[in-house]
Design a protein around this motif. Structure first.
Motif, mmCIF file in Angstrom:
data_model
loop_
_atom_site.group_PDB
_atom_site.id
_atom_site.type_symbol
_atom_site.label_atom_id
_atom_site.label_comp_id
_atom_site.label_asym_id
_atom_site.label_seq_id
_atom_site.Cartn_x
_atom_site.Cartn_y
_atom_site.Cartn_z
ATOM 1 N N SER A 56 0.833 -1.201 0.000
ATOM 2 C CA SER A 56 0.000 0.000 0.000
ATOM 3 C C SER A 56 0.867 1.250 0.000
ATOM 4 O O SER A 56 2.041 1.208 0.350
ATOM 5 N N ARG A 57 0.282 2.378 -0.408
ATOM 6 C CA ARG A 57 0.947 3.673 -0.343
ATOM 7 C C ARG A 57 -0.009 4.674 0.271
ATOM 8 O O ARG A 57 -1.069 4.901 -0.270
ATOM 9 N N PRO A 58 0.320 5.273 1.411
ATOM 10 C CA PRO A 58 1.516 4.963 2.194
ATOM 11 C C PRO A 58 1.401 3.595 2.836
ATOM 12 O O PRO A 58 0.291 3.098 3.034
ATOM 13 N N TRP A 59 2.543 3.012 3.156
ATOM 14 C CA TRP A 59 2.521 1.629 3.628
ATOM 15 C C TRP A 59 2.087 1.512 5.081
ATOM 16 O O TRP A 59 1.761 0.414 5.534
#
Length: 199
Positions: free
Chosen positions: A97-100
Motif C-alpha cells: 500500500s501507499r503509504p505503507w
C-alpha cells in the motif's frame, strides 16, 4: 549498560547501465553496495550522477504517519525487515500500500502493541489520545543473540561511539555483530551478503 562500537562509512556512488529493449534504450539505476533491494525505489528517485556518503543517503529516511489517535514514526535506516509489523497488523502495515503505514487502520492500543514487537526500534509512536507512552523494561537490558545475525537489545540501554558520544537507540535496537554493517552500530542486514556465521 554501555556498548562501545567503532565505525566509519565508505563513500558510495550511484551507477547506471543501459540496454536495448524493442528499440528503446532503457536506463537502469543500480544502488551501490550496502543499499538493500527493498530500498531500491527510494534510491532510484535520487538525481543521476549523485555522489553520496552512506550517512548522506540515510538522511531523510525518517517518516512520520499521523493518525487520529496515534502518530507512527518509521526510521528506514534501522529497519532490517524482521516483519513483525506486517505479519502482526497487516491492516496498518502493508508494504503493497501507499503509504505503507495506515495509522487509522486499527486501534491505537493494537498499533502500539505491534510496534513494541519491532526488535530494531525502526518503528516508534506517539499517542495523541492520552494513551501511555512505550514503557521501558525495568532491570538490566535484555540481550538476545540472533543466530548468524545481530544482537537484539531491549531495555534502558546506552550506546556510545569511539569518541564517547551517545548514539540514540530508544528502548529497542538491533546491533551489528558481523562487523560489516554500513550503518554501525546498528545492523543493516549486511551479514546476509557476507555469509556471517556463528559456526
Amino acid at each position: 549498560t554501555t556498548v562501545v562500537i567503532l565505525w566509519g562509512e565508505p563513500e558510495l556512488r550511484t551507477g547506471t547501465s543501459s540496454r536495448e529493449d524493442r528499440g528503446i534504450i532503457v536506463r537502469r539505476r543500480q544502488p551501490p553496495s550496502g543499499v538493500s533491494r527493498l530500498d531500491y525505489a527510494c534510491w532510484a528517485r535520487t538525481p543521476r550522477g549523485t555522489t553520496r556518503t552512506r550517512e548522506g543517503w540515510l538522511m531523510g529516511k525518517l517518516r512520520t504517519y499521523e493518525g487520529q489517535k496515534i502518530t507512527v514514526r518509521f526510521d528506514a535506516k534501522r529497519c532490517i525487515h524482521a516483519e513483525r509489523c506486517v505479519h502482526g497488523l497487516p491492516s496498518v502495515f502493508n508494504a503493497e500500500s501507499r503509504p505503507w503505514i495506515q495509522p487509522d487502520g486499527a486501534t491505537a492500543d493494537e498499533i502500539a502493541d505491534v510496534i513494541h514487537r519491532c526488535p530494531t526500534g525502526a518503528l516508534s509512536y506517539e499517542r495523541t489520545d492520552g494513551g501511555p507512552a512505550e514503557p521501558v523494561p525495568e532491570g538490566p537490558p535484555q540481550i538476545r543473540v540472533v543466530a548468524d545475525g545481530p544482537l537484539y537489545v531491549r531495555g534502558s540501554i546506552e550506546v556510545v561511539n569511539a569518541e564517547g558520544e551517545p548514539v540514540e537507540t530508544g528502548p529497542r535496537a538491533a546491533l551489528c555483530r558481523c562487523g560489516a554493517s554500513r550503518n554501525k552500530p546498528f545492523c543493516d542486514n549486511t551479514h546476509l551478503e557476507t555469509g556471517f556465521s556463528d559456526g
